[in-house]
Design a protein around this motif. Structure first.
Motif, mmCIF file in Angstrom:
data_model
loop_
_atom_site.group_PDB
_atom_site.id
_atom_site.type_symbol
_atom_site.label_atom_id
_atom_site.label_comp_id
_atom_site.label_asym_id
_atom_site.label_seq_id
_atom_site.Cartn_x
_atom_site.Cartn_y
_atom_site.Cartn_z
ATOM 1 N N GLN A 239 1.856 1.733 -3.497
ATOM 2 C CA GLN A 239 0.619 2.332 -4.168
ATOM 3 C C GLN A 239 0.489 3.970 -4.250
ATOM 4 O O GLN A 239 0.569 4.691 -4.929
ATOM 5 N N SER B 280 0.776 -1.136 0.121
ATOM 6 C CA SER B 280 -0.137 -0.086 0.032
ATOM 7 C C SER B 280 0.911 1.051 0.040
ATOM 8 O O SER B 280 0.425 2.216 -0.494
ATOM 9 N N LEU C 247 0.995 2.485 -11.678
ATOM 10 C CA LEU C 247 0.334 2.174 -10.678
ATOM 11 C C LEU C 247 -0.843 0.962 -11.009
ATOM 12 O O LEU C 247 -1.054 0.050 -10.445
#
Ligand code: ADP
Ligand code: MG
Length: 261
Positions: A10, A7, A22
Motif C-alpha cells: 500500500q 501495508s 491502491l
C-alpha cells in the motif's frame, strides 16, 4: 500475503502515486484468488485500472482546456437529416489520421447545418485519443485580439495557439476581419502549416473569402496554406435549429444564405 507485505505494498502504491491501483487492490486480489489468476494476470488487471483512471483524468483535463462552447459527439449527429455529408468520410476523419499527418478540415455551409457540432465531435474524438485541442470562436476572438495588440502580447498569443495539436477555428466569415486580425490569422495558419491541424468552419464559400478579409491577396495566402493538405466538407441543406419550427409551420423554407462552394 502477510500484513507487513500488504501495508508495504500500500505504501509503495501511494508513493508511486498509483492511486486507483491502491483503491482496487483488495477487490482485484479477491478476484484473482477466486479465478486462480496467474501473477501476470493479476498485475495486468491492476495496471489496467491505473491506466484507465489516468486516461479518464486526461480526458477531463483536456476537455476543460479545449473550451468547447457545448459538448457534442458524432453519435448525436443525425446523418439522415444532412444527406450532403458522407458519414463514411466523417467517420474516417474521426480516426484522427488527419491530425497525425498535420492536415486540415474545412466545414462549409449555411447556419444551423451542424458545422460546430461536427467540429466539436471531432475534437471530442481527438481528446479520447489524448490529442490536445483548443476551440476558438473567431468572432469572440476579435476583441481579445485588439486587446492583445494593445498590450503587445500578440506573439505570446500566437505561441499559445500553436501548442494544441488540433485547433478549431469556428465561425470564420460571420464578421469581416480588419487588417490586423487577418494578418494574425495568416501568421497562425502559416505557423501551424503541416505541423498542427486546424478544423475551420465557415458560412462563406472560398470565392467569398476576399470579402471577409477585405484583402484578396491575404485571403488567397491563408486559403493556400489551409487547403494544401486538407479535406473540405460542403454541407448543403437546411438548418437543424429551425427544423422543429418548420415542422410546426411557423415559416416556410428560407432561401439559402450563401452560394454553394
Ligand atoms: P452551425 O455551426 O452549422 O451553425 P450547429 O452545429 O451549431 O450549426 O448546429 C445547431 C444545433 O443543431 C446544434 O445544437 C447541433 O447539435 C444541432 N444539429 C445540427 N445538425 C444536426 C444533425 N444533423 N443531427 C443532430 N443535431 C444537429
Ligand atoms: Mg456554428
Amino acid at each position: 500475503m502477510t500484513d507487513l507485505t500488504y501495508s508495504r505494498l500500500q505504501a509503495h502504491l501511494t508513493r508511486l502515486r498509483l492511486h486507483r491501483a491502491l483503491d482496487r487492490l483488495d477487490p482485484i486480489a479477491e478476484e484473482a484468488a477466486k479465478h486462480n489468476w496467474t501473477y501476470l494476470d493479476f498485475l495486468d488487471h491492476l495496471l489496467e485500472e491505473e491506466i484507465s483512471a489516468r486516461h479518464e483524468r486526461d480526458v477531463v483535463m483536456k476537455t476543460k482546456l479545449a473550451h468547447f462552447p457545448f459538448q457534442k459527439t458524432l453519435d448525436q449527429f443525425d446523418f439522415t437529416f444532412q444527406p450532403s455529408i458522407s458519414e463514411r468520410q466523417v467517420r474516417e476523419l474521426a480516426t484522427l489520421r488527419f491530425v497525425a499527418q498535420g492536415e486540415n478540415v474545412l466545414l462549409l455551409g449555411p447556419p444551423g447545418v451542424g458545422k460546430t457540432h461536427l467540429a466539436i465531435a471531432l475534437g471530442v474524438a481527438a481528446i479520447a485519443q489524448s490529442i490536445s485541442v483548443y476551440f476558438l470562436t473567431i468572432s469572440d476572438r476579435l476583441d481579445l485580439l485588439h486587446k492583445d495588440a494593445k498590450e503587445d502580447r500578440l506573439t505570446e498569443r500566437l505561441t499559445t495557439l500553436c501548442k494544441p495539436k488540433l485547433l478549431i477555428l469556428d465561425e470564420m466569415g460571420y464578421f469581416p476581419l480588419d487588417r490586423a486580425s487577418a494578418q494574425f490569422l495568416f501568421q497562425l495558419v502559416s505557423r501551424r502549416y503541416q505541423k498542427g491541424s486546424i478544423i475551420l468552419t465557415s458560412n462563406k464559400s472560398y470565392g467569398d473569402w476576399g470579402d471577409i478579409f477585405a484583402d484578396q491577396v491575404l485571403a488567397s495566402a491563408i486559403l493556400d496554406r489551409l487547403l494544401h493538405f486538407s479535406t473540405t466538407l460542403n454541407i448543403r441543406g437546411q438548418s437543424y435549429r429551425l427544423r422543429d419550427k418548420r415542422k410546426a409551420g411557423v415559416f416556410h423554407d428560407l432561401p439559402e444564405p450563401q452560394k454553394e462552394a
